[in-house]
Scaffold this active site. Structure first.
Site, PDB file in Angstrom:
ATOM      1  N   GLU B  60      17.488  10.703 -37.592  1.00 51.27           N
ATOM      2  CA  GLU B  60      16.777  11.960 -37.343  1.00 51.27           C
ATOM      3  C   GLU B  60      17.402  13.121 -38.122  1.00 51.27           C
ATOM      4  O   GLU B  60      16.686  14.031 -38.561  1.00 51.27           O
ATOM      5  CB  GLU B  60      16.750  12.261 -35.842  1.00 51.27           C
ATOM      6  CG  GLU B  60      15.839  11.328 -35.028  1.00 51.27           C
ATOM      7  CD  GLU B  60      16.391   9.920 -34.829  1.00 51.27           C
ATOM      8  OE1 GLU B  60      17.612   9.708 -35.064  1.00 51.27           O
ATOM      9  OE2 GLU B  60      15.627   9.019 -34.444  1.00 51.27           O
ATOM     10  N   HIS B 129      12.990   7.761 -23.317  1.00 53.06           N
ATOM     11  CA  HIS B 129      11.616   7.874 -23.833  1.00 53.06           C
ATOM     12  C   HIS B 129      10.772   8.755 -22.914  1.00 53.06           C
ATOM     13  O   HIS B 129       9.561   8.589 -22.863  1.00 53.06           O
ATOM     14  CB  HIS B 129      10.952   6.496 -23.945  1.00 53.06           C
ATOM     15  CG  HIS B 129      11.704   5.521 -24.788  1.00 53.06           C
ATOM     16  ND1 HIS B 129      12.793   4.819 -24.325  1.00 53.06           N
ATOM     17  CD2 HIS B 129      11.531   5.138 -26.069  1.00 53.06           C
ATOM     18  CE1 HIS B 129      13.258   4.037 -25.285  1.00 53.06           C
ATOM     19  NE2 HIS B 129      12.508   4.204 -26.356  1.00 53.06           N
TER      20      HIS B 129
END
Lengths: 342, 324
Positions: B60, B129
């Site tokens: 990321e 998540h």
């Protein structure tokens, strides 16, 4: 274990590498002038810091050959993601000594409106990108800039400069890994002064930084960072490779460690003298001109007022949101309103 | 007028804007060949090619860092963070770089980009998540933070985000990616950033929400109506900058406020609304402001439906403030 160290000049200033850069007498003298000015600027800034005139300063002494030499190889369309010790590069990309000083003072002429700690310049006219305080943050950004250049079909390159401390950061790995994957036209220039903060593996268990490039699928070279001719040779070759679609290169420029007396400016001076391109009168003229320039820019930077108080609230966004408009009003109660940019 | 789900609306907006503006590029993990883990970027690689749709390595920090370089160079990158829970390796780039570039360079280096990222619980995704961590971004000057709750707003706001000169964190409520559908005009409309939407008109109590929670609040408002309570439901849509006028106007009318968020309550986004009401609307308030939120725990897996606010919890809060 550490691989070949590329040099053009030997310790005795003999040309030991026939495939050195092609520089004429004028080029050599221009390079020397740039290095000498960078050193004079650094000397002056260190004095200002010591005297408490500026609040922070990191020196670029000893890095003149890498910073000036690397910038010399670039074209105007190339981009530079510098570190905070690249005074030489700043000057080579068209930055003025006045702009350098105004930033250190954070005054109202500062192109950055006094927003950043000294040494964190930015200069869009020279495609010299704003400097972060996080070591190595610029590495992946440079890669992205290179990916964009390539995607656009522009025949140019990105040079990203960082000190050896950045190699411990995740961003170093990420930036080089992405560059390898996308074959981005990026020159990674590590200016290794061997004083990175923190412990390191002992030399016998450590390959050179340049050797790490192999893992990312491109070439790495070690170069004598006090030898501007060698720096120009490797950076020019890396730039050529980048522009021709050959992908990135990692360059590790070895610089004098603390206490080492090797001085890149003195080295080029002695070489020029051997070539008959230097004499004491020219040196006197150069240093006189440098002194005069620095006296003037320091005087002006010191006399220029601080940015207006409400300049602080601009440039957070393209336009002021309501919170900042309210804060501006609060801030300016009892003050003269400014135009936002000091 | 086609009916789209929210994730189809994301795809539609990206495709249309990439056709309109060749500077727009998409990058991230599996956004190309796979079309995105939620199919949000499906078909873009085929249409626009690999110079504009980049499958990146899994990192990321590299995705956002690369997007910074692209934005400085003049592109309009739209990096995707697959789940906002994964953003933290890229958090330094967002908070220290993306948000600061314009400011730290004295306005010389704007850094416009749209960081798209699915957020929120309700998909049995467990801690990594499911989080709703918008407050990390709303606490960062320099960022714009947008959370749509309908397909129409998804298209309109994503367009505005891609045309903005400021960096936008665009958080997508993945729980309702496919369950909420709605009509989206084919023409080039947009929804302005910084403007809230009244999702339901009522005079008894204001309810402020965004994203997936908006729909729980809509159900709660229906239940409240059966009990004779009319809810003024405000979909904030943009969290930073907040549409303060819409908030104050609603509370001036109702005198009562309930704020709903999935995130942990302490120092969450709702705390800012509550503080603003305390600072500027105290004399309108007829009851304490009540927040309905997730718990002050990490996001749990097995007990996710206990953790997440639902219509029943929102209704309880509505009744609490109305009956104060």
């Amino acid at each position: 274990m550490r691989g070949e160290l590329i040099r053009v000049l030997s310790d005795d200033l003999e040309v030991v590498e026939a495939e050195g850069p092609k520089l004429d007498d004028r080029d050599l003298r221009t390079l020397y002038e740039a290095m000498a000015l960078s050193r004079a600027l650094d000397d002056r800034c260190r004095t200002l810091h010591r005297d408490g005139k500026i609040g922070f300063y990191v020196s670029s002494a000893g890095m003149e050959a890498t910073s000036v030499g690397a910038a010399y190889c670039l074209s105007a369309e190339d981009w530079v993601f510098p570190s905070h010790r690249d005074a030489g590069m700043f000057l080579m990309r068209g930055g003025s000594a006045q702009a350098w000083l105004d930033q250190l003072y954070g005054n109202s002429d500062d192109l950055l409106s006094g927003r950043q700690l000294p040494n964190h310049h930015s200069l869009p006219s020279g495609r010299f990108v704003s400097i972060s305080g996080t070591l190595g943050a610029q590495i992946a950004q440079a890669t992205g800039c290179g990916v964009a250049m390539k995607a656009r079909g522009d025949r140019s390159a990105v040079l990203v400069s960082f000190g050896e401390a950045a190699k411990a950061q995740g961003g170093f790995h990420t930036g080089l890994n992405f560059a390898g994957v996308f074959a981005a036209p990026v020159i990674f220039l590590c200016q290794n002064r061997r004083f990175a903060t923190g412990p390191e593996r002992p030399p016998e268990r450590d390959k050179s930084l340049a050797a790490r490039a192999v893992a990312y699928g491109f070439g790495g070279v070690r170069v004598d960072g006090t030898d501007i001719l060698a720096v120009i040779k490797v950076v020019s070759e890396a730039r050529e490779r980048a522009v021709e679609g050959g992908g990135p290169t990692l360059i590790e420029a070895e610089l004098p460690a603390a206490g080492d007396s090797t001085d890149p400016v003195a080295r080029l001076r002695r070489y020029l003298e051997l070539c008959g391109l230097w004499d004491a009168a020219w040196e006197e003229e150069l240093s006189g001109r440098g002194r005069e320039l620095l006296d003037a820019v320091v005087a002006r930077a010191g006399a220029t007022p601080q940015p207006a108080p409400d300049s602080m609230i601009f440039d957070v966004y393209a336009e002021l949101p309501w919170m900042l408009r309210e804060e501006q009003e609060t801030l300016m109660q009892g003050c003269e309103p400014g135009d936002g940019h000091a | 007028m086609p009916e789209l789900s929210i994730v189809e609306a994301v795809n539609f907006a990206l495709r249309e804007e990439m056709r309109r503006d060749e500077r727009v590029v998409v990058l991230g993990e599996d956004v190309g060949a796979l079309g995105g883990v939620f199919r949000a970027t499906d078909g873009l690689l085929e249409e626009f090619g690999e110079d504009r749709v980049l499958d990146t390595p899994l990192a990321e920090g590299g995705i956002i860092g690369s997007a910074v370089g692209m934005a400085l160079y003049g592109l309009r990158p739209v990096p995707e963070i697959q789940f906002v829970d994964f953003v933290f390796p890229g958090f330094d780039q967002i908070v220290s770089e993306v948000a600061k570039y314009r400011y730290r360079s004295g306005g010389q280096y704007p850094c416009p980009m749209v960081i798209r990222t699915p957020y929120g619980g309700g998909i049995r995704g467990g801690h990594y998540h499911s989080q709703s961590n918008e407050a990390y971004f709303t606490h960062t000057p320099g960022l714009v933070v947008v959370i749509p709750s309908t397909p129409y707003d998804t298209v309109g706001l994503l367009r505005s985000a891609m045309r903005s000169e400021d960096p936008v964190v665009f958080m997508e409520p993945k729980r309702i990616y496919r369950t909420v559908r709605g009509e989206v005009p084919e023409e080039d409309f947009s929804v302005p950033i910084g403007v809230a939407r009244r999702a339901r008109e009522g005079g008894d109590v204001s309810v402020f929400a965004y994203g997936a929670m908006l729909h729980e609040c809509g159900r709660a408002a229906e239940l409240a109506a059966e009990r004779g309570i009319e809810v003024d439901l405000i979909d904030l849509r943009t969290l930073l900058p907040l549409d303060i006028d819409a908030v104050l106007e609603s509370v001036a009318k109702t005198g009562k406020a309930v704020i709903v968020q999935e995130a942990p309550k302490f120092c969450g986004y709702g705390a800012e609304i509550a503080a603003l009401l305390a600072e500027t609307a105290l004399l309108h308030l007829e009851a304490p402001v009540v927040r309905v939120a997730g718990f002050d725990t990490p996001f749990p897996y097995a007990l996710e439906s206990t953790y997440l606010p639902d219509a029943a919890r929102v209704l309880t809060a509505i009744e609490q403030v109305v009956n104060f």
